[in-house]
Design a protein around this motif. Structure first.
Motif, PDB file in Angstrom:
ATOM      1  N   ALA A 197       0.828  -1.204   0.000  1.00 62.65           N
ATOM      2  CA  ALA A 197       0.000   0.000   0.000  1.00 62.65           C
ATOM      3  C   ALA A 197       0.863   1.255   0.000  1.00 62.65           C
ATOM      4  O   ALA A 197       0.532   2.256  -0.662  1.00 62.65           O
ATOM      5  CB  ALA A 197      -0.925  -0.003   1.213  1.00 62.65           C
ATOM      6  N   GLY A 198       1.987   1.210   0.724  1.00 65.78           N
ATOM      7  CA  GLY A 198       2.889   2.361   0.753  1.00 65.78           C
ATOM      8  C   GLY A 198       3.504   2.636  -0.608  1.00 65.78           C
ATOM      9  O   GLY A 198       3.578   3.791  -1.047  1.00 65.78           O
ATOM     10  N   VAL A 199       3.936   1.579  -1.289  1.00 65.11           N
ATOM     11  CA  VAL A 199       4.522   1.748  -2.625  1.00 65.11           C
ATOM     12  C   VAL A 199       3.467   2.231  -3.616  1.00 65.11           C
ATOM     13  O   VAL A 199       3.723   3.090  -4.465  1.00 65.11           O
ATOM     14  CB  VAL A 199       5.153   0.426  -3.110  1.00 65.11           C
ATOM     15  N   LEU A 200       2.258   1.671  -3.510  1.00 65.51           N
ATOM     16  CA  LEU A 200       1.180   2.093  -4.414  1.00 65.51           C
ATOM     17  C   LEU A 200       0.873   3.575  -4.235  1.00 65.51           C
ATOM     18  O   LEU A 200       0.694   4.304  -5.218  1.00 65.51           O
ATOM     19  CB  LEU A 200      -0.072   1.246  -4.153  1.00 65.51           C
ATOM     20  N   GLN A 201       0.824   4.027  -2.977  1.00 66.27           N
ATOM     21  CA  GLN A 201       0.562   5.439  -2.730  1.00 66.27           C
ATOM     22  C   GLN A 201       1.667   6.315  -3.291  1.00 66.27           C
ATOM     23  O   GLN A 201       1.395   7.375  -3.876  1.00 66.27           O
ATOM     24  CB  GLN A 201       0.415   5.679  -1.224  1.00 66.27           C
ATOM     25  N   ARG A 222       8.364   3.539 -13.515  1.00 72.26           N
ATOM     26  CA  ARG A 222       8.440   2.122 -13.863  1.00 72.26           C
ATOM     27  C   ARG A 222       9.075   1.324 -12.724  1.00 72.26           C
ATOM     28  O   ARG A 222       8.632   0.217 -12.395  1.00 72.26           O
ATOM     29  CB  ARG A 222       9.251   1.936 -15.138  1.00 72.26           C
ATOM     30  N   SER A 223      10.113   1.899 -12.109  1.00 72.67           N
ATOM     31  CA  SER A 223      10.776   1.226 -10.993  1.00 72.67           C
ATOM     32  C   SER A 223       9.810   1.025  -9.826  1.00 72.67           C
ATOM     33  O   SER A 223       9.788  -0.038  -9.189  1.00 72.67           O
ATOM     34  CB  SER A 223      11.986   2.045 -10.541  1.00 72.67           C
ATOM     35  N   LEU A 224       8.981   2.027  -9.551  1.00 75.77           N
ATOM     36  CA  LEU A 224       7.998   1.906  -8.480  1.00 75.77           C
ATOM     37  C   LEU A 224       6.956   0.836  -8.803  1.00 75.77           C
ATOM     38  O   LEU A 224       6.527   0.081  -7.925  1.00 75.77           O
ATOM     39  CB  LEU A 224       7.303   3.248  -8.240  1.00 75.77           C
TER      40      LEU A 224
END
Length: 242
Positions: A197-201, A222-224
């Motif tokens: 969820a943190g990465v998605l945000q 793209r890396s995220l």
């Protein structure tokens, strides 16, 4: 009526103890009569408390039920945010080969995130009942899968896989000691979903503010999206069935 274990509900044990004390000490009723009566009170109290728990995750251990319910809610929230991100990405990434490649990566990650609630529900059903303990063999299989992935990853990906491997090793030690490792597995799963969820945000925030004509910023996006896929793969390891 399916009986509930009173030892999972301390208040039902307390109620039985109070009944026993009042009957024997104050009412002078024989303990031969009061002990079975107190036992019935504890059983009925435990059954009533269990009946008050929300349906959907029916496990014998209420602590595990609460952990799994927290995981289920987290997965549902992540799926909702993924749907929102997917719609935003489709509206923003509309031109050029690089943008379309990024859109494909984001869509894939979001699709995987939206599959999580169903996977969590399947896991919860699999963990129902006191006889559904995680086996050492199952946990070792998950650990082998994580170590295999870790060998080919670098940077953040390798770090996250190391943390997951350490978590699985702790769960294996619990299972080998004859303890229930399901609580620990649920906590590991919640951690992986929270990190997703943190990465998605972060991906959503950067997508909203990035210059989509800048190749470096597109590469960062793209890396995220790849990091998001990695976290979801970690979740898959924890919910997978041999």
């Amino acid at each position: 009526m399916k009986l509930a274990n009173p030892f999972y509900y301390p208040m039902s044990i307390l109620a039985g103890g109070v009944v026993l004390f009042l009957g024997v000490r104050l009412a002078n009723v024989s303990s031969i009569v009061m002990v079975p009566t107190a036992t019935v009170v504890s059983l009925v109290g435990a059954y009533w408390r269990k009946s008050q728990e929300p349906e959907g995750i029916a496990v014998e251990n209420p602590d595990l039920a609460r952990e799994l319910e927290t995981v289920r809610v987290s997965a549902a929230n992540l799926a909702s945010k993924a749907d929102e991100l997917q719609q935003e990405a489709e509206g923003l990434l509309t031109g050029g080969t690089v943008q379309m490649e990024l859109l494909t990566a984001v869509q894939y990650a979001c699709d995987r995130a939206q599959e999580l609630p169903e996977k969590i529900d399947r896991l919860s059903r699999r963990l129902q009942g006191s006889d559904s303990l995680l086996s050492v063999e199952e946990l070792q299989r998950q650990l082998r899968e994580v170590r295999s992935k870790k060998a080919s990853r670098r940077g953040v990906a390798q770090q996250q896989l190391s943390q997951l491997a350490a978590s699985l090793e702790r769960n294996i030690h619990l299972a080998q000691a004859g303890k229930d490792a399901r609580d620990a597995q649920a906590i590991s799963l919640f951690t992986a979903i929270t990190e997703s969820a943190g990465v998605l945000q972060e991906l959503q925030n950067k997508l909203r503010t990035a210059d989509l004509q800048d190749s470096e910023q597109l590469q960062e996006l793209r890396s995220l999206s790849q990091d998001l896929q990695l976290f979801q793969e970690n979740v898959d390891v924890l919910v997978s069935k041999p």
